[in-house]
Design a protein around this motif. Structure first.
Motif, PDB file in Angstrom:
ATOM      1  N   ILE A  95     -27.836  40.168 -12.133  1.00 34.60           N
ATOM      2  CA  ILE A  95     -27.562  39.321 -10.895  1.00 34.60           C
ATOM      3  C   ILE A  95     -27.999  37.976 -11.291  1.00 34.60           C
ATOM      4  O   ILE A  95     -29.128  37.653 -11.351  1.00 34.60           O
ATOM      5  CB  ILE A  95     -28.332  39.782  -9.690  1.00 34.60           C
ATOM      6  CG1 ILE A  95     -28.041  41.368  -9.277  1.00 34.60           C
ATOM      7  CG2 ILE A  95     -28.055  38.891  -8.421  1.00 34.60           C
ATOM      8  CD1 ILE A  95     -28.760  42.007  -8.232  1.00 34.60           C
ATOM      9  N   SER A  96     -26.912  37.143 -11.078  1.00 35.66           N
ATOM     10  CA  SER A  96     -27.337  35.662 -11.313  1.00 35.66           C
ATOM     11  C   SER A  96     -27.735  35.104 -10.043  1.00 35.66           C
ATOM     12  O   SER A  96     -27.470  35.572  -8.713  1.00 35.66           O
ATOM     13  CB  SER A  96     -26.025  34.891 -11.812  1.00 35.66           C
ATOM     14  OG  SER A  96     -26.343  33.632 -11.897  1.00 35.66           O
ATOM     15  N   ASP A  97     -28.790  34.088  -9.999  1.00 33.88           N
ATOM     16  CA  ASP A  97     -29.214  33.450  -9.007  1.00 33.88           C
ATOM     17  C   ASP A  97     -29.863  34.169  -8.054  1.00 33.88           C
ATOM     18  O   ASP A  97     -29.745  34.293  -6.883  1.00 33.88           O
ATOM     19  CB  ASP A  97     -28.130  32.582  -8.100  1.00 33.88           C
ATOM     20  CG  ASP A  97     -27.606  31.595  -9.214  1.00 33.88           C
ATOM     21  OD1 ASP A  97     -28.171  30.953  -9.829  1.00 33.88           O
ATOM     22  OD2 ASP A  97     -26.187  31.045  -9.148  1.00 33.88           O
ATOM     23  N   LEU A  98     -30.893  35.163  -8.642  1.00 34.12           N
ATOM     24  CA  LEU A  98     -31.049  36.185  -7.463  1.00 34.12           C
ATOM     25  C   LEU A  98     -32.447  35.657  -6.804  1.00 34.12           C
ATOM     26  O   LEU A  98     -33.026  34.689  -7.140  1.00 34.12           O
ATOM     27  CB  LEU A  98     -31.542  37.443  -8.197  1.00 34.12           C
ATOM     28  CG  LEU A  98     -32.819  37.398  -9.380  1.00 34.12           C
ATOM     29  CD1 LEU A  98     -34.207  37.594  -8.776  1.00 34.12           C
ATOM     30  CD2 LEU A  98     -32.533  38.519 -10.311  1.00 34.12           C
ATOM     31  N   THR A  99     -32.393  36.047  -5.601  1.00 33.43           N
ATOM     32  CA  THR A  99     -33.540  36.007  -4.765  1.00 33.43           C
ATOM     33  C   THR A  99     -34.342  37.345  -4.468  1.00 33.43           C
ATOM     34  O   THR A  99     -33.810  38.385  -4.497  1.00 33.43           O
ATOM     35  CB  THR A  99     -33.308  35.404  -3.504  1.00 33.43           C
ATOM     36  OG1 THR A  99     -32.649  34.297  -3.498  1.00 33.43           O
ATOM     37  CG2 THR A  99     -34.507  35.164  -2.446  1.00 33.43           C
ATOM     38  N   GLY A 140     -23.370  34.061  -0.486  1.00 33.13           N
ATOM     39  CA  GLY A 140     -23.404  32.835  -0.883  1.00 33.13           C
ATOM     40  C   GLY A 140     -22.110  32.178  -1.317  1.00 33.13           C
ATOM     41  O   GLY A 140     -22.357  30.906  -1.969  1.00 33.13           O
ATOM     42  N   GLY A 141     -20.841  32.498  -1.088  1.00 32.20           N
ATOM     43  CA  GLY A 141     -19.903  31.893  -1.260  1.00 32.20           C
ATOM     44  C   GLY A 141     -19.336  32.153  -2.857  1.00 32.20           C
ATOM     45  O   GLY A 141     -18.321  31.295  -3.295  1.00 32.20           O
ATOM     46  N   ARG A 142     -19.687  33.000  -3.395  1.00 33.44           N
ATOM     47  CA  ARG A 142     -19.216  33.464  -5.100  1.00 33.44           C
ATOM     48  C   ARG A 142     -18.182  34.308  -4.423  1.00 33.44           C
ATOM     49  O   ARG A 142     -17.796  34.791  -3.433  1.00 33.44           O
ATOM     50  CB  ARG A 142     -20.333  34.190  -5.579  1.00 33.44           C
ATOM     51  CG  ARG A 142     -21.558  33.114  -5.742  1.00 33.44           C
ATOM     52  CD  ARG A 142     -23.035  34.049  -6.218  1.00 33.44           C
ATOM     53  NE  ARG A 142     -24.207  33.272  -6.260  1.00 33.44           N
ATOM     54  CZ  ARG A 142     -24.982  33.128  -5.331  1.00 33.44           C
ATOM     55  NH1 ARG A 142     -24.681  33.621  -4.153  1.00 33.44           N
ATOM     56  NH2 ARG A 142     -26.093  32.592  -5.433  1.00 33.44           N
ATOM     57  N   CYS A 143     -17.505  34.594  -5.664  1.00 28.91           N
ATOM     58  CA  CYS A 143     -16.323  35.565  -5.706  1.00 28.91           C
ATOM     59  C   CYS A 143     -16.726  36.825  -5.595  1.00 28.91           C
ATOM     60  O   CYS A 143     -16.103  37.596  -4.726  1.00 28.91           O
ATOM     61  CB  CYS A 143     -15.684  35.535  -6.965  1.00 28.91           C
ATOM     62  SG  CYS A 143     -14.622  33.910  -7.469  1.00 28.91           S
ATOM     63  N   PRO A 188     -17.803  42.167  -1.981  1.00 26.51           N
ATOM     64  CA  PRO A 188     -17.298  40.934  -1.648  1.00 26.51           C
ATOM     65  C   PRO A 188     -18.118  39.925  -0.713  1.00 26.51           C
ATOM     66  O   PRO A 188     -18.890  40.569  -0.216  1.00 26.51           O
ATOM     67  CB  PRO A 188     -15.821  41.193  -1.038  1.00 26.51           C
ATOM     68  CG  PRO A 188     -16.090  42.547  -0.278  1.00 26.51           C
ATOM     69  CD  PRO A 188     -16.987  43.278  -1.146  1.00 26.51           C
ATOM     70  N   PRO A 189     -17.864  38.606  -0.756  1.00 28.10           N
ATOM     71  CA  PRO A 189     -18.667  37.718   0.016  1.00 28.10           C
ATOM     72  C   PRO A 189     -18.356  37.699   1.461  1.00 28.10           C
ATOM     73  O   PRO A 189     -19.273  37.356   2.373  1.00 28.10           O
ATOM     74  CB  PRO A 189     -18.286  36.347  -0.510  1.00 28.10           C
ATOM     75  CG  PRO A 189     -16.781  36.473  -0.965  1.00 28.10           C
ATOM     76  CD  PRO A 189     -16.837  37.795  -1.703  1.00 28.10           C
ATOM     77  N   SER A 190     -17.437  38.551   1.731  1.00 29.25           N
ATOM     78  CA  SER A 190     -17.079  38.701   3.404  1.00 29.25           C
ATOM     79  C   SER A 190     -17.945  39.770   4.116  1.00 29.25           C
ATOM     80  O   SER A 190     -18.145  40.040   5.218  1.00 29.25           O
ATOM     81  CB  SER A 190     -15.848  38.994   3.647  1.00 29.25           C
ATOM     82  OG  SER A 190     -15.508  40.350   2.888  1.00 29.25           O
ATOM     83  N   VAL A 191     -18.858  40.554   3.108  1.00 35.63           N
ATOM     84  CA  VAL A 191     -19.757  41.601   3.736  1.00 35.63           C
ATOM     85  C   VAL A 191     -20.978  40.935   4.686  1.00 35.63           C
ATOM     86  O   VAL A 191     -21.490  40.046   3.994  1.00 35.63           O
ATOM     87  CB  VAL A 191     -20.215  42.437   2.546  1.00 35.63           C
ATOM     88  CG1 VAL A 191     -21.406  43.541   3.109  1.00 35.63           C
ATOM     89  CG2 VAL A 191     -18.939  43.367   1.746  1.00 35.63           C
TER      90      VAL A 191
END
Length: 330
Positions: A95-99, A140-143, A188-191
């Motif tokens: 996972i990139s940019d993970l928190t 976060g607005g990613r694909c 998807p980002p809509s979730v």
């Protein structure tokens, strides 16, 4: 190395120099109502882990340590904070940019720790139940977004499934590590909500008949669900007398069906098998009796009519109504 401070990107700044500056500033202008949080970032292959050295070196004690990924201090007298260790390691979560989020849950006297690595934002604390976890998130607005969620093995058991936005079924990638299950999902980002459920599946098989002749069929219908969630797209293996004969795909509502055509007489024991995440489940066995081939009724009627005709001719011949010459011409 690049760094971010409150959304401002600082190029080519040594992180230890920045920590020294913050340490000095915390003495000059201490702010008890503020905190300093250090959090490791990541790309798809590498990530930064944090470590606090032994307290014997006089370093300020954090008010919270979330594993190896986040450390929080009160912004006052941050002595020797530059001694925090930053380690670049392989990213095992993909996972990139993970928190990193960590939550503690107590149930029946037991304390469980829930760990979440995600590049989405959790906008409220998880709702943890005995058979599910519900996360409310913002993309976060990613694909595509991703989360890797640990669930203590003492808390969860059985097959894991995932519901997106309360209705969309998704099969997570589940792995076991020590005393935890890890559930990895893309979405998807809509979730806006993720619910992970676990348990023993509802797995049934029924037949529309338990007696059939060679040439006939037995209709088989089944269900594969967990907490009324159909395991859409999963494969179920149909077994007859111990031999797999077909793989059946489960429909969206959790149902599956098959038309069984026996090829030999005797007793056929039929059941279904489902394997996933290292576990195997089987339905109860159905006993079907298979008899000899049934002739079509039109053939039976024809044979019967022919037999009656021959019998009638024979009787008429005996009584002298039909000559022997006539019979020879038949």
């Amino acid at each position: 190395m690049s760094m971010y401070v409150s959304g401002v990107r600082l190029m080519d700044l040594d992180p230890y120099n920045l920590l020294r500056i913050l340490s000095v500033y915390s003495y000059i202008t201490p702010m008890d109502g503020m905190t300093l949080t250090l959090e490791g970032s990541s790309n798809y292959t590498m990530m930064v882990e944090l470590a606090v050295p032994d307290a014997s070196n006089g370093m300020s004690k954090p008010i919270r340590v979330d594993g190896r990924h986040r450390i929080v201090w009160t912004f006052r007298n941050l002595e020797s904070i530059d001694r925090v260790e930053l380690h670049i390691v392989k990213n095992p979560f993909g996972i990139s940019d993970l928190t990193y989020y960590e939550y503690r849950y107590r149930d029946r006297g037991c304390l469980y720790v829930l760990k979440i690595y995600t590049n989405s934002t959790l906008i409220s604390d998880p709702i943890i139940r005995s058979d599910s976890i519900l996360l409310t998130i913002r993309g976060g607005g990613r694909c595509s977004e991703a989360s890797n969620i640990s669930i203590p093995r003492d808390l969860a058991d059985g097959i894991f499934v995932c519901l997106l936005n309360g209705s969309m079924y998704l099969k997570p990638i589940v792995s076991k590590h020590m005393d935890e299950y890890w559930s990895y999902i893309y979405y998807p980002p809509s979730v806006y909500s993720i619910e992970i459920l676990w348990g023993k599946p509802e797995f049934k098989l029924e037949a529309d008949s338990q007696d059939v002749a060679i040439g006939g069929e037995v209709g088989l219908k089944g269900i594969l669900r967990i907490h009324n969630v159909g395991l859409s797209g999963e494969n179920v293996t149909l077994i007859v007398n111990g031999e797999p004969i077909a793989d059946i795909t489960v429909k969206e509502d959790g149902s599956f069906s098959y038309r069984f055509k026996p090829t030999r007489t005797g007793v056929a024991y039929i059941w279904a098998r489902y394997s996933s995440q290292g576990l195997t489940y089987e339905t109860e066995r159905i006993r079907v009796t298979v008899s000899e081939y049934n002739l079509p009724s039109i053939i039976v009627i024809t044979i019967t009519a022919a037999a009656l005709s021959l019998a009638t001719i024979f009787i008429l011949h005996k009584r002298g109504y039909i000559s022997t010459a006539f019979l020879k011409n038949l």
